[in-house]
Design a protein around this motif. Structure first.
Motif, PDB file in Angstrom:
ATOM      1  N   PRO A 161      54.813   5.540  70.408  1.00 21.64           N
ATOM      2  CA  PRO A 161      54.509   5.294  71.823  1.00 21.64           C
ATOM      3  C   PRO A 161      54.627   6.584  72.619  1.00 21.64           C
ATOM      4  O   PRO A 161      55.231   7.568  72.165  1.00 21.64           O
ATOM      5  CB  PRO A 161      55.578   4.282  72.247  1.00 21.64           C
ATOM      6  CG  PRO A 161      56.081   3.680  70.964  1.00 21.64           C
ATOM      7  CD  PRO A 161      55.965   4.746  69.929  1.00 21.64           C
ATOM      8  N   LEU A 313      44.972   6.080  77.642  1.00 19.72           N
ATOM      9  CA  LEU A 313      44.350   5.053  76.805  1.00 19.72           C
ATOM     10  C   LEU A 313      42.826   5.080  76.951  1.00 19.72           C
ATOM     11  O   LEU A 313      42.091   4.967  75.959  1.00 19.72           O
ATOM     12  CB  LEU A 313      44.897   3.672  77.176  1.00 19.72           C
ATOM     13  CG  LEU A 313      46.309   3.351  76.691  1.00 19.72           C
ATOM     14  CD1 LEU A 313      46.825   2.082  77.367  1.00 19.72           C
ATOM     15  CD2 LEU A 313      46.351   3.181  75.179  1.00 19.72           C
ATOM     16  N   ALA A 463      44.082   7.652  68.783  1.00 22.46           N
ATOM     17  CA  ALA A 463      44.769   6.484  68.236  1.00 22.46           C
ATOM     18  C   ALA A 463      45.111   6.746  66.771  1.00 22.46           C
ATOM     19  O   ALA A 463      44.402   7.483  66.079  1.00 22.46           O
ATOM     20  CB  ALA A 463      43.885   5.253  68.358  1.00 22.46           C
ATOM     21  N   VAL A 467      43.825   1.986  63.992  1.00 18.42           N
ATOM     22  CA  VAL A 467      44.445   1.246  65.094  1.00 18.42           C
ATOM     23  C   VAL A 467      43.541   1.338  66.326  1.00 18.42           C
ATOM     24  O   VAL A 467      43.008   2.399  66.639  1.00 18.42           O
ATOM     25  CB  VAL A 467      45.840   1.809  65.440  1.00 18.42           C
ATOM     26  CG1 VAL A 467      46.414   1.138  66.688  1.00 18.42           C
ATOM     27  CG2 VAL A 467      46.773   1.621  64.252  1.00 18.42           C
ATOM     28  N   GLU A 468      43.369   0.216  67.012  1.00 20.64           N
ATOM     29  CA  GLU A 468      42.623   0.201  68.263  1.00 20.64           C
ATOM     30  C   GLU A 468      43.602   0.087  69.429  1.00 20.64           C
ATOM     31  O   GLU A 468      44.513  -0.730  69.397  1.00 20.64           O
ATOM     32  CB  GLU A 468      41.642  -0.980  68.307  1.00 20.64           C
ATOM     33  CG  GLU A 468      40.461  -0.833  67.357  1.00 20.64           C
ATOM     34  CD  GLU A 468      39.423  -1.921  67.568  1.00 20.64           C
ATOM     35  OE1 GLU A 468      39.497  -2.624  68.604  1.00 20.64           O
ATOM     36  OE2 GLU A 468      38.566  -2.073  66.693  1.00 20.64           O
ATOM     37  N   VAL A 469      43.391   0.932  70.424  1.00 16.49           N
ATOM     38  CA  VAL A 469      44.211   0.842  71.632  1.00 16.49           C
ATOM     39  C   VAL A 469      43.384   0.202  72.741  1.00 16.49           C
ATOM     40  O   VAL A 469      42.160   0.193  72.686  1.00 16.49           O
ATOM     41  CB  VAL A 469      44.714   2.233  72.083  1.00 16.49           C
ATOM     42  CG1 VAL A 469      45.595   2.848  71.025  1.00 16.49           C
ATOM     43  CG2 VAL A 469      43.538   3.149  72.429  1.00 16.49           C
ATOM     44  N   SER A 470      44.067  -0.355  73.734  1.00 19.74           N
ATOM     45  CA  SER A 470      43.351  -1.038  74.804  1.00 19.74           C
ATOM     46  C   SER A 470      44.095  -0.904  76.123  1.00 19.74           C
ATOM     47  O   SER A 470      45.268  -1.291  76.212  1.00 19.74           O
ATOM     48  CB  SER A 470      43.177  -2.524  74.483  1.00 19.74           C
ATOM     49  OG  SER A 470      42.652  -3.214  75.605  1.00 19.74           O
ATOM     50  N   ASN A 473      45.848  -3.992  77.519  1.00 20.48           N
ATOM     51  CA  ASN A 473      47.194  -4.350  77.060  1.00 20.48           C
ATOM     52  C   ASN A 473      48.191  -3.285  77.509  1.00 20.48           C
ATOM     53  O   ASN A 473      49.031  -2.828  76.741  1.00 20.48           O
ATOM     54  CB  ASN A 473      47.212  -4.492  75.536  1.00 20.48           C
ATOM     55  CG  ASN A 473      46.309  -5.607  75.058  1.00 20.48           C
ATOM     56  OD1 ASN A 473      46.225  -6.651  75.698  1.00 20.48           O
ATOM     57  ND2 ASN A 473      45.622  -5.397  73.954  1.00 20.48           N
ATOM     58  N   GLU A 477      53.563  -2.170  74.072  1.00 22.03           N
ATOM     59  CA  GLU A 477      53.795  -0.864  73.445  1.00 22.03           C
ATOM     60  C   GLU A 477      52.618  -0.519  72.540  1.00 22.03           C
ATOM     61  O   GLU A 477      52.258  -1.285  71.644  1.00 22.03           O
ATOM     62  CB  GLU A 477      55.092  -0.911  72.644  1.00 22.03           C
ATOM     63  CG  GLU A 477      55.503   0.442  72.086  1.00 22.03           C
ATOM     64  CD  GLU A 477      56.858   0.379  71.400  1.00 22.03           C
ATOM     65  OE1 GLU A 477      56.883   0.167  70.174  1.00 22.03           O
ATOM     66  OE2 GLU A 477      57.874   0.506  72.107  1.00 22.03           O
ATOM     67  N   GLN A 478      51.990   0.625  72.792  1.00 25.17           N
ATOM     68  CA  GLN A 478      50.868   1.089  71.972  1.00 25.17           C
ATOM     69  C   GLN A 478      51.147   2.518  71.518  1.00 25.17           C
ATOM     70  O   GLN A 478      51.727   3.315  72.248  1.00 25.17           O
ATOM     71  CB  GLN A 478      49.558   1.026  72.761  1.00 25.17           C
ATOM     72  CG  GLN A 478      49.221  -0.372  73.227  1.00 25.17           C
ATOM     73  CD  GLN A 478      47.845  -0.444  73.880  1.00 25.17           C
ATOM     74  OE1 GLN A 478      46.819  -0.231  73.229  1.00 25.17           O
ATOM     75  NE2 GLN A 478      47.806  -0.754  75.163  1.00 25.17           N
ATOM     76  N   LYS A 479      50.688   2.827  70.320  1.00 22.51           N
ATOM     77  CA  LYS A 479      50.995   4.128  69.731  1.00 22.51           C
ATOM     78  C   LYS A 479      49.847   5.120  69.901  1.00 22.51           C
ATOM     79  O   LYS A 479      48.693   4.743  69.874  1.00 22.51           O
ATOM     80  CB  LYS A 479      51.337   3.963  68.253  1.00 22.51           C
ATOM     81  CG  LYS A 479      52.635   3.193  68.021  1.00 22.51           C
ATOM     82  CD  LYS A 479      53.011   3.117  66.563  1.00 22.51           C
ATOM     83  CE  LYS A 479      54.345   2.384  66.382  1.00 22.51           C
ATOM     84  NZ  LYS A 479      54.730   2.299  64.949  1.00 22.51           N
TER      85      LYS A 479
END
Length: 486
Positions: A161, A313, A463, A467-470, A473, A477-479
């Motif tokens: 993160p 993001l 990303a 892995v898909e980030v958005s 969201n 927690e997104q990496k």
């Protein structure tokens, strides 16, 4: 006996019909059952459900949810017209908000009338005097940006993160203005404080909303049961934040130099003392100070830090935009320098990208809630006293009347034919509009510009593989993978 039972049932039915009567002149929309109203679905965010209602009912929608009448405004011109009216500048008595003001109107955000006007004028004057829009405050923001770059440099090449420093950097800017303090990234006190704020946001969007819809619940739910729920946690968080702020104010009182005010708290204490000598009933008080400063931190920190996360993001999702912004920075700013607001004219695509991120990522898609001070005629309807009024910002930000490609991420929305930035546009209101427009808009814009420019000058963001980030969201927690640019 049967007659009495039937009569009682009839009276109860008549009472329910009377209580459930829809006020005359109310805008169209769901009404529902007595007491419950028409509860929203838990499968979709409320903002999305209002969008669906707009297709049937138009730009002004009423919806009784629980015991409350909500009015949703879904058109930019309607919102602008409503929020310039004094009758719609009140704040409702909502548990989720008043918990941070000891269930009073103290502070700025949830105050109204003379108290609100006095505190808003004082805050605007003091924030300007303390550096908002001046080089002295920008120097402090640049220092935080440099510290941010140094910390991000410790998190290279591995999926994780965003570093915690992104929150601390924003917090330190607010601390500089209000209390002339600064914290290191690893400081446990400031990390705990920020986690309290973040957790309060989660409950604010959850169980606290139930208490907003059914305000009478607080009078019937036993305290021992309340203590074991998220509501009890929410109350404890509010108490902890209040205690923390009270401690900071007490330190200022003990070290106050009337001839050398250091920050917002010092200036407020001096102004309060001067006014109380002339008028014991003046609207300045320690409670107002504590609640006002807490609001600066809760609103100012979360909005900027989460918007920075949203920007990154979006740039991960659109690497071509990230590359174009970085090239613009490289061409305009020296190798060893951090971009400043003096470079803005040379960085129009960067600024347009930040503005586009504000458009497509509405952190609060329904804005902060207003309420009607009295029954008020508006656009052919009558908005009843105490109705909750919400502006559907996301509807404005995706309205094809204002945006060429409303559902696409397109920084060109904010560039004219000559490539110059157009920041003030109809249909764009990330900081609201009208009498309650955000106090910190100017500060937030400077922070977003400097922090974003500093990070993109030094790093590229992607990303993790597979892995898909958005940005949708945002609160999960997104990496990311951070790589240093050479």
């Amino acid at each position: 006996m049967l007659t009495e039972v039937l009569l009682a049932a009839l009276l109860l039915l008549l009472l329910l019909v009377f209580v459930n009567r829809k006020p005359q002149g109310l805008p169209p929309g769901p009404w529902g059952w007595p007491v419950l109203g028409k509860l929203p679905s838990r499968d979709l965010p409320l903002a999305e459900q209002v969008k669906a209602l707009r297709r049937t009912h138009g730009d002004i929608i009423s919806w009784r949810i629980g015991s409350r009448i909500y009015i949703f405004l879904c058109n930019y011109k309607v919102i602008r017209a409503a929020f310039t009216k004094p009758e719609f500048s009140s704040r409702p008595n909502l548990f989720s908000q008043k918990v941070f003001t000891d269930f009073t109107n103290a502070g700025i955000t949830f105050n109204e009338g003379l108290g609100w006007q006095t505190h808003r004028r004082f805050a605007l004057r003091q924030l300007k005097d303390l550096g908002m829009g001046k080089s002295s405050l920008e120097a402090a923001i640049l220092h935080e940006a440099q510290c941010l770059v140094e910390d991000f440099g410790e998190h290279l090449g591995r999926p994780e993160p965003l570093p915690w420093s992104i929150h601390v950097a924003v917090l330190n800017v607010i601390w500089k203005l209000t209390a002339d303090r600064r914290y290191d990234v690893g400081d446990q006190e400031i990390q705990n404080f920020n986690k309290l704020i973040s957790r309060s946001l989660e409950i604010f969007s959850g169980m606290a909303e139930v208490y907003d819809m059914f305000p009478w619940l607080r009078s019937v739910v036993p305290s021992w049961l309340e203590d074991r729920t998220e509501i009890g946690e929410y109350l404890r968080i509010a108490d902890n934040i209040a205690e923390f702020m009270a401690g900071v104010i007490k330190e200022h009182q003990e070290s106050l130099d009337p001839h050398n005010p250091r920050d917002y708290i010092d200036s407020y204490l001096l102004e309060m003392e001067a006014q109380q000598k002339e008028d014991p009933n003046c609207t300045l008080s320690l409670l107002d100070l504590r609640c006002g400063v807490a609001a600066f931190f809760i609103a100012g920190t979360l909005s900027v830090s989460f918007t920075l996360k949203a920007i990154l993001l979006h740039l991960v999702q659109h690497p071509e935009v990230q590359t174009k912004v970085q090239k613009e920075i490289d061409d305009a700013v020296g190798k060893d320098a951090l971009p400043t607001t003096q470079d803005k004219e040379s960085l129009p695509y960067l600024e347009a990208t930040i503005l586009e991120c504000l458009r497509v990522t509405s952190l609060t898609p329904l804005g902060l809630t207003h309420s009607a001070a009295r029954d008020t005629p508006f656009e052919g309807y009558v908005i009843p006293k105490d109705a909750l009024i919400m502006s559907h910002i996301d509807c404005c930000h995706t309205d094809p009347a204002y945006w060429d490609r409303p559902l696409e991420f397109c920084p060109e929305h904010f560039l004219d034919d000559e490539g110059k930035v157009v920041s003030k546009k109809d249909g764009f209101l990330p900081f609201s509009v009208g009498r309650r427009v955000c106090l910190g808009e100017q500060l937030a814009n400077v922070e977003l510009f400097i922090f974003t420019a500093a990070l993109l000058k030094n790093f590229s963001f992607s990303a993790p593989e597979g892995v898909e980030v958005s940005p949708r969201n945002l609160f999960l927690e997104q990496k990311f993978v951070i790589e240093r640019r050479t």
